[in-house]
Design a protein around this motif. Structure first.
Motif, mmCIF file in Angstrom:
data_model
loop_
_atom_site.group_PDB
_atom_site.id
_atom_site.type_symbol
_atom_site.label_atom_id
_atom_site.label_comp_id
_atom_site.label_asym_id
_atom_site.label_seq_id
_atom_site.Cartn_x
_atom_site.Cartn_y
_atom_site.Cartn_z
ATOM 1 N N LEU A 115 3.600 -8.958 2.545
ATOM 2 C CA LEU A 115 3.627 -7.520 2.295
ATOM 3 C C LEU A 115 2.236 -6.896 2.239
ATOM 4 C CD1 LEU A 115 6.447 -7.345 -0.407
ATOM 5 C CD2 LEU A 115 6.567 -6.565 1.959
ATOM 6 N N GLU A 116 1.193 -7.731 2.273
ATOM 7 C CA GLU A 116 -0.166 -7.188 2.310
ATOM 8 C C GLU A 116 -0.396 -6.494 3.655
ATOM 9 O OE1 GLU A 116 -4.843 -8.640 2.003
ATOM 10 O OE2 GLU A 116 -3.201 -10.074 1.701
ATOM 11 N N ILE A 117 -0.976 -5.314 3.622
ATOM 12 C CA ILE A 117 -1.176 -4.517 4.824
ATOM 13 C C ILE A 117 -2.558 -4.807 5.405
ATOM 14 C CG2 ILE A 117 -1.132 -2.202 5.812
ATOM 15 C CD1 ILE A 117 1.525 -3.190 4.587
ATOM 16 N N GLU A 118 -2.583 -5.209 6.662
ATOM 17 C CA GLU A 118 -3.843 -5.530 7.326
ATOM 18 C C GLU A 118 -4.671 -4.265 7.556
ATOM 19 O OE1 GLU A 118 -4.854 -8.484 7.792
ATOM 20 O OE2 GLU A 118 -3.001 -9.557 7.306
ATOM 21 N N PRO A 119 -5.998 -4.408 7.668
ATOM 22 C CA PRO A 119 -6.883 -3.237 7.798
ATOM 23 C C PRO A 119 -6.593 -2.375 9.028
ATOM 24 C CG PRO A 119 -8.149 -5.188 7.200
ATOM 25 C CD PRO A 119 -6.758 -5.663 7.516
ATOM 26 N N TYR A 120 -6.053 -2.977 10.081
ATOM 27 C CA TYR A 120 -5.820 -2.212 11.301
ATOM 28 C C TYR A 120 -4.525 -1.399 11.257
ATOM 29 C CZ TYR A 120 -2.776 -6.208 12.255
ATOM 30 O OH TYR A 120 -1.820 -7.179 12.157
ATOM 31 N N LEU A 121 -3.706 -1.577 10.192
ATOM 32 C CA LEU A 121 -2.419 -0.888 10.117
ATOM 33 C C LEU A 121 -2.482 0.208 9.065
ATOM 34 C CD1 LEU A 121 0.551 -0.708 10.988
ATOM 35 C CD2 LEU A 121 1.090 -2.418 9.233
ATOM 36 N N GLY A 122 -2.156 1.430 9.455
ATOM 37 C CA GLY A 122 -2.124 2.542 8.517
ATOM 38 C C GLY A 122 -3.513 3.058 8.182
ATOM 39 N N HIS A 123 -3.543 3.923 7.199
ATOM 40 C CA HIS A 123 -4.798 4.528 6.741
ATOM 41 C C HIS A 123 -5.178 3.913 5.397
ATOM 42 C CE1 HIS A 123 -4.219 7.514 9.903
ATOM 43 N NE2 HIS A 123 -2.986 7.696 9.446
ATOM 44 N N HIS A 124 -6.368 3.338 5.330
ATOM 45 C CA HIS A 124 -6.839 2.668 4.117
ATOM 46 C C HIS A 124 -7.903 3.519 3.435
ATOM 47 C CE1 HIS A 124 -5.097 -1.489 4.806
ATOM 48 N NE2 HIS A 124 -4.826 -0.864 5.935
ATOM 49 N N ARG A 125 -7.725 3.768 2.163
ATOM 50 C CA ARG A 125 -8.697 4.518 1.379
ATOM 51 C C ARG A 125 -9.128 3.653 0.198
ATOM 52 N NH1 ARG A 125 -5.438 10.312 0.980
ATOM 53 N NH2 ARG A 125 -5.201 10.654 3.237
ATOM 54 N N ALA A 126 -10.404 3.337 0.142
ATOM 55 C CA ALA A 126 -10.911 2.472 -0.921
ATOM 56 C C ALA A 126 -10.981 3.237 -2.230
ATOM 57 C CB ALA A 126 -12.287 1.933 -0.542
ATOM 58 N N ARG A 127 -10.384 2.674 -3.262
ATOM 59 C CA ARG A 127 -10.479 3.225 -4.613
ATOM 60 C C ARG A 127 -11.340 2.277 -5.453
ATOM 61 N NH1 ARG A 127 -6.440 7.175 -5.481
ATOM 62 N NH2 ARG A 127 -6.252 8.284 -3.489
ATOM 63 N N GLN A 128 -11.420 2.540 -6.735
ATOM 64 C CA GLN A 128 -12.326 1.780 -7.589
ATOM 65 C C GLN A 128 -12.003 0.284 -7.600
ATOM 66 O OE1 GLN A 128 -12.494 3.207 -11.597
ATOM 67 N NE2 GLN A 128 -14.153 1.837 -12.198
ATOM 68 N N SER A 144 3.025 -1.761 -5.121
ATOM 69 C CA SER A 144 1.681 -2.290 -5.325
ATOM 70 C C SER A 144 1.731 -3.797 -5.152
ATOM 71 C CB SER A 144 1.157 -1.929 -6.722
ATOM 72 O OG SER A 144 2.012 -2.453 -7.722
ATOM 73 N N ILE A 145 0.622 -4.361 -4.758
ATOM 74 C CA ILE A 145 0.560 -5.803 -4.531
ATOM 75 C C ILE A 145 -0.815 -6.310 -4.943
ATOM 76 C CG2 ILE A 145 -0.124 -5.481 -2.113
ATOM 77 C CD1 ILE A 145 1.480 -8.036 -1.497
ATOM 78 N N ASP A 146 -0.832 -7.443 -5.644
ATOM 79 C CA ASP A 146 -2.091 -8.020 -6.099
ATOM 80 C C ASP A 146 -2.307 -9.427 -5.560
ATOM 81 O OD1 ASP A 146 -0.128 -9.318 -7.503
ATOM 82 O OD2 ASP A 146 -0.914 -8.875 -9.490
ATOM 83 N N VAL A 147 -1.561 -9.797 -4.533
ATOM 84 C CA VAL A 147 -1.765 -11.072 -3.841
ATOM 85 C C VAL A 147 -2.677 -10.789 -2.659
ATOM 86 C CG1 VAL A 147 -0.681 -12.927 -2.536
ATOM 87 C CG2 VAL A 147 0.456 -12.004 -4.559
ATOM 88 N N GLY A 148 -3.847 -11.430 -2.628
ATOM 89 C CA GLY A 148 -4.836 -11.081 -1.619
ATOM 90 C C GLY A 148 -5.601 -9.858 -2.091
ATOM 91 N N HIS A 149 -5.700 -8.832 -1.249
ATOM 92 C CA HIS A 149 -6.348 -7.591 -1.646
ATOM 93 C C HIS A 149 -5.398 -6.755 -2.509
ATOM 94 C CE1 HIS A 149 -8.725 -8.725 1.965
ATOM 95 N NE2 HIS A 149 -9.719 -8.205 1.265
ATOM 96 N N ARG A 150 -5.942 -6.169 -3.565
ATOM 97 C CA ARG A 150 -5.141 -5.292 -4.430
ATOM 98 C C ARG A 150 -4.893 -3.989 -3.676
ATOM 99 N NH1 ARG A 150 -5.640 -6.155 -10.077
ATOM 100 N NH2 ARG A 150 -6.071 -3.947 -10.429
ATOM 101 N N GLN A 151 -3.615 -3.675 -3.487
ATOM 102 C CA GLN A 151 -3.263 -2.500 -2.700
ATOM 103 C C GLN A 151 -2.153 -1.705 -3.379
ATOM 104 O OE1 GLN A 151 -2.067 -4.218 1.080
ATOM 105 N NE2 GLN A 151 -4.141 -4.039 1.929
#
Length: 312
Positions: A115-128, A144-151
């Motif tokens: 369920l982690e979304i790769e950087p090339y898919l969708g619009h990614h906005r970095a938060r704190q 929300s997902i905390d496996v891998g990158h927190r998203q």
């Protein structure tokens, strides 16, 4: 007999969250969620300990200690009341329980990784401390997902469906999941539920835990503000039919929707008697568990002390 008491006490502990659910809604959602997880962990651990103790005499007998066990059991009472067949069944269950928990946990972790979304898919906005991801789909998605990158993942369809204030409330809800490690709690609960798949009350406790975790995120994201709670409730009603995986910290699990909407209207806190009704049954079963385990240790210690004196 004491080992059987352990198994029975562990199985009873697993049913406490469902039984106490009406009163649990009136204490802090964070406190209630943590109590649910403690009940699930304690249940599986105590049941596993009971299986191990039930199997111990049979396994020791198979390892050439059978003569000692047979002679001494006549003096101190049988440590395993189920006989050889029951002892081997308990041994099988003792081996299966952690294996099933590991399998369920591994499967859940793999599912979350997908369920982690790769950087090339969708619009990614970095938060704190996480990325906000907006997926190009008309479906209503928020998790929300905390496996891998927190998203925190939402969809364009959700952005179009909700008003800006509602969307902020939903995103705040998902950030609360990340802040308090709710994903880890739900993955642990899923593994525990998988450890005893034949025992329905544990599945009920898993559902209670999931609802309490969502309420926790609701309370955290609104901070008791009535306008914010109404806004979050409106957003929840619009997404009430969205189904999500049981181990995922998501905004709209359908099975918890009614309880969460009801909780948007503040309930009076539980009285002292109400809080006691939540805690006392668990404390009583904990006392029974400790007493049964202590009694078994006393019997086992007596067996070891007499091992050199029993007639073989």
């Amino acid at each position: 007999m004491t080992a059987l008491v352990l198994v029975a006490a562990g199985l009873m502990v697993s049913s406490l969250p469902a039984v106490a659910r009406p009163l649990g809604r009136r204490i802090s959602s964070a406190e209630w969620a943590q109590l649910n997880l403690i009940a699930m962990v304690g249940s599986v651990m105590v049941v596993e300990a009971g299986f191990v103790l039930l199997a111990s005499t049979t396994v020791l007998g198979a390892l050439s200690f059978g003569a000692v066990a047979s002679a001494c059991e006549r003096l101190i009472g049988p440590l395993t009341p189920l006989g050889p067949v029951g002892g081997w069944l308990a041994a099988a269950l003792a081996a299966m329980t952690p294996a099933l928990a590991w399998r369920a946990g591994h499967r859940t972790h793999a599912q979350m990784s997908r369920l982690e979304i790769e950087p090339y898919l969708g619009h990614h906005r970095a938060r704190q401390d996480h990325d906000l991801v907006i997926l190009p789909t008309s479906s209503h998605i928020a998790y929300s997902i905390d496996v891998g990158h927190r998203q925190v993942v939402i969809s364009e369809g959700l952005v179009r469906c909700l008003e800006p204030s509602q969307l902020r409330a939903v995103i705040g809800h998902e950030v609360a999941h990340l802040r308090h490690g709710h994903g880890q709690m739900l993955r642990m609960a899923t593994a525990l539920r998988g450890a005893l798949p034949w025992w329905p009350p544990l599945a009920h406790s898993h559902r209670v835990l999931r609802a309490s975790v969502e309420r926790w995120a609701d309370d955290e994201s609104t901070h008791g503000d009535h306008a914010a709670r109404r806004c979050l409730g409106d957003a929840l009603r619009r997404m009430a039919a969205v189904e999500t995986p049981r181990s995922l910290a998501a905004f709209s699990p359908a099975e918890a929707t009614a309880e969460r909407i009801a909780a948007m209207h503040e309930h009076p806190p539980a009285s002292v008697a109400g809080r006691a009704a939540v805690y006392v049954p668990g404390l009583v079963l904990a006392g029974v568990t400790v007493g049964a385990f202590g009694a078994w240790l006393g019997e086992a210690q007596a067996l070891l002390a007499m091992a050199g004196r029993c007639p073989i």
